[in-house]
Design a protein around this motif. Structure first.
Motif, PDB file in Angstrom:
ATOM      1  N   ASP A 105      21.763 -43.062  90.697  1.00  0.00           N
ATOM      2  CA  ASP A 105      22.216 -44.329  90.119  1.00  0.00           C
ATOM      3  C   ASP A 105      21.351 -45.495  90.593  1.00  0.00           C
ATOM      4  N   ARG A 106      20.822 -46.246  89.632  1.00  0.00           N
ATOM      5  CA  ARG A 106      19.978 -47.429  89.864  1.00  0.00           C
ATOM      6  C   ARG A 106      18.673 -47.094  90.579  1.00  0.00           C
ATOM      7  N   GLN A 107      18.233 -45.854  90.458  1.00  0.00           N
ATOM      8  CA  GLN A 107      16.959 -45.428  91.025  1.00  0.00           C
ATOM      9  C   GLN A 107      15.916 -45.294  89.924  1.00  0.00           C
ATOM     10  N   THR A 108      14.646 -45.512  90.300  1.00  0.00           N
ATOM     11  CA  THR A 108      13.552 -45.314  89.354  1.00  0.00           C
ATOM     12  C   THR A 108      13.279 -43.825  89.207  1.00  0.00           C
ATOM     13  N   VAL A 109      13.341 -43.344  87.981  1.00  0.00           N
ATOM     14  CA  VAL A 109      13.151 -41.918  87.720  1.00  0.00           C
ATOM     15  C   VAL A 109      12.084 -41.743  86.647  1.00  0.00           C
ATOM     16  N   GLN A 110      11.568 -40.527  86.585  1.00  0.00           N
ATOM     17  CA  GLN A 110      10.610 -40.151  85.539  1.00  0.00           C
ATOM     18  C   GLN A 110      11.051 -38.817  84.963  1.00  0.00           C
ATOM     19  N   VAL A 111      11.343 -38.809  83.680  1.00  0.00           N
ATOM     20  CA  VAL A 111      11.838 -37.600  83.027  1.00  0.00           C
ATOM     21  C   VAL A 111      10.965 -37.288  81.818  1.00  0.00           C
ATOM     22  N   ASN A 162      14.301 -26.270  62.603  1.00  0.00           N
ATOM     23  CA  ASN A 162      12.974 -26.038  62.043  1.00  0.00           C
ATOM     24  C   ASN A 162      11.960 -27.108  62.454  1.00  0.00           C
ATOM     25  N   ARG A 163      12.308 -27.981  63.396  1.00  0.00           N
ATOM     26  CA  ARG A 163      11.388 -29.022  63.851  1.00  0.00           C
ATOM     27  C   ARG A 163      11.436 -29.138  65.378  1.00  0.00           C
ATOM     28  N   VAL A 164      10.275 -29.364  65.967  1.00  0.00           N
ATOM     29  CA  VAL A 164      10.175 -29.633  67.405  1.00  0.00           C
ATOM     30  C   VAL A 164       9.836 -31.112  67.548  1.00  0.00           C
ATOM     31  N   GLY A 165      10.706 -31.842  68.245  1.00  0.00           N
ATOM     32  CA  GLY A 165      10.517 -33.275  68.373  1.00  0.00           C
ATOM     33  C   GLY A 165       9.356 -33.644  69.293  1.00  0.00           C
ATOM     34  N   THR A 166       8.965 -34.903  69.254  1.00  0.00           N
ATOM     35  CA  THR A 166       7.903 -35.414  70.114  1.00  0.00           C
ATOM     36  C   THR A 166       8.324 -35.285  71.576  1.00  0.00           C
ATOM     37  N   ILE A 167       7.419 -34.758  72.403  1.00  0.00           N
ATOM     38  CA  ILE A 167       7.688 -34.627  73.835  1.00  0.00           C
ATOM     39  C   ILE A 167       7.293 -35.937  74.510  1.00  0.00           C
ATOM     40  N   LEU A 168       8.268 -36.590  75.113  1.00  0.00           N
ATOM     41  CA  LEU A 168       8.055 -37.897  75.736  1.00  0.00           C
ATOM     42  C   LEU A 168       8.154 -37.800  77.249  1.00  0.00           C
ATOM     43  N   GLN A 169       7.422 -38.684  77.902  1.00  0.00           N
ATOM     44  CA  GLN A 169       7.572 -38.897  79.348  1.00  0.00           C
ATOM     45  C   GLN A 169       8.054 -40.328  79.539  1.00  0.00           C
ATOM     46  N   VAL A 170       9.226 -40.467  80.120  1.00  0.00           N
ATOM     47  CA  VAL A 170       9.876 -41.773  80.244  1.00  0.00           C
ATOM     48  C   VAL A 170      10.017 -42.123  81.716  1.00  0.00           C
ATOM     49  N   THR A 171       9.603 -43.319  82.072  1.00  0.00           N
ATOM     50  CA  THR A 171       9.790 -43.856  83.417  1.00  0.00           C
ATOM     51  C   THR A 171      10.681 -45.082  83.311  1.00  0.00           C
ATOM     52  N   GLY A 172      11.720 -45.126  84.104  1.00  0.00           N
ATOM     53  CA  GLY A 172      12.639 -46.255  84.043  1.00  0.00           C
ATOM     54  C   GLY A 172      13.727 -46.157  85.088  1.00  0.00           C
ATOM     55  N   THR A 173      14.738 -46.988  84.969  1.00  0.00           N
ATOM     56  CA  THR A 173      15.853 -47.041  85.915  1.00  0.00           C
ATOM     57  C   THR A 173      17.054 -46.322  85.321  1.00  0.00           C
ATOM     58  N   PHE A 174      17.608 -45.396  86.088  1.00  0.00           N
ATOM     59  CA  PHE A 174      18.770 -44.634  85.632  1.00  0.00           C
ATOM     60  C   PHE A 174      20.047 -45.356  86.050  1.00  0.00           C
ATOM     61  N   TYR A 175      20.979 -45.437  85.117  1.00  0.00           N
ATOM     62  CA  TYR A 175      22.286 -46.047  85.385  1.00  0.00           C
ATOM     63  C   TYR A 175      23.376 -45.022  85.092  1.00  0.00           C
TER      64      TYR A 175
END
Length: 235
Positions: A105-111, A162-175
């Motif tokens: 909670d309220r930590q910077t994460v990268q997923v 039948n579709r594979v979505g765009t693979i994203l890398q997200v960096t931000g603050t988790f709440y």
């Protein structure tokens, strides 16, 4: 008894005197030579000491020069009161955010994950809601990301059948419960990047997949014809 050879005695006495005189000369010359050698040794030691002194002076000079080369700018000094700061951000599994939400909670994460579902407009017209799902085959964990419309525009495909979505890398603050977004659990994205574009996976025709159905259909027709044959025979 009188010596019959008086000249031999005189010759012997002369030789003895000459040897004695030679010994005196050698004894007088040896201290002088020894003194000369000692003087030469002292001079050599003095020259060596002077050379060592010059070398030491040169070394001291170099040390002084090295000391003078140290940056004296006070702004470059180490601030011992400064707190440690880590700029490393480690990849966090999406499943961990759901299982240990209070820890992050309220930590910077990268997923990292696949954009799935739909892009939903937020109450702020400049922001969007996007769901990303874990790319682990054994996990269906998801997390909602609150990102800008510009960041959402990076998504070219949304994952669905039948579709594979765009693979994203997200960096931000988790709440765990965002107080500004009605208590929603989300990641407020500060940066979004594309790891892999989306794609469409067309189903390939596999005749073997119809083999079981065809076999059951054949058995059904065989039973039908057999039943009709038996009934006609009983008439």
């Amino acid at each position: 008894m009188r010596n019959p050879f008086p000249f031999l005695q005189a010759l012997r006495a002369g030789l003895a005197s000459a040897l004695f005189a030679f010994a005196l000369l050698c004894g007088a010359a040896s201290p002088a030579a020894f003194a000369d050698e000692q003087g030469a040794s002292v001079q050599a030691d003095g020259a060596s000491a002077e050379a060592d002194g010059e070398a030491g002076a040169s070394g001291d000079g170099e040390g002084a020069s090295g000391a003078s080369s140290v940056d004296s700018d006070p702004s470059n000094k180490v601030d011992v009161t400064q707190r440690a700061d880590s700029s490393f951000i480690y990849e966090t599994d999406i499943a961990e955010l759901s299982e240990q939400a209070e820890l992050f909670d309220r930590q910077t994460v990268q997923v990292s994950g696949e954009a799935v579902g739909d892009i939903v407009a937020a109450s702020d017209p400049d922001y969007r809601w996007v769901v990303i799902m874990s790319t682990e085959k054994s996990s269906y964990a998801e997390v909602t990301v609150y990102m800008t419309a510009k960041q959402a525009a990076l998504i070219d495909t949304l994952g669905r059948y039948n579709r594979v979505g765009t693979i994203l890398q997200v960096t931000g603050t988790f709440y765990e419960a965002d107080p500004e977004l009605e208590g929603a659990q989300n990641v407020r994205a500060s940066s979004v990047s594309v790891l892999a574009p989306g794609r469409v996976e067309a189903d390939e025709f596999d005749p073997l997949s119809f083999a079981g159905g065809a076999a059951l259909l054949a058995c059904g027709f065989a039973l039908l014809f057999g039943f009709n044959y038996v009934r006609e025979r009983q008439r």
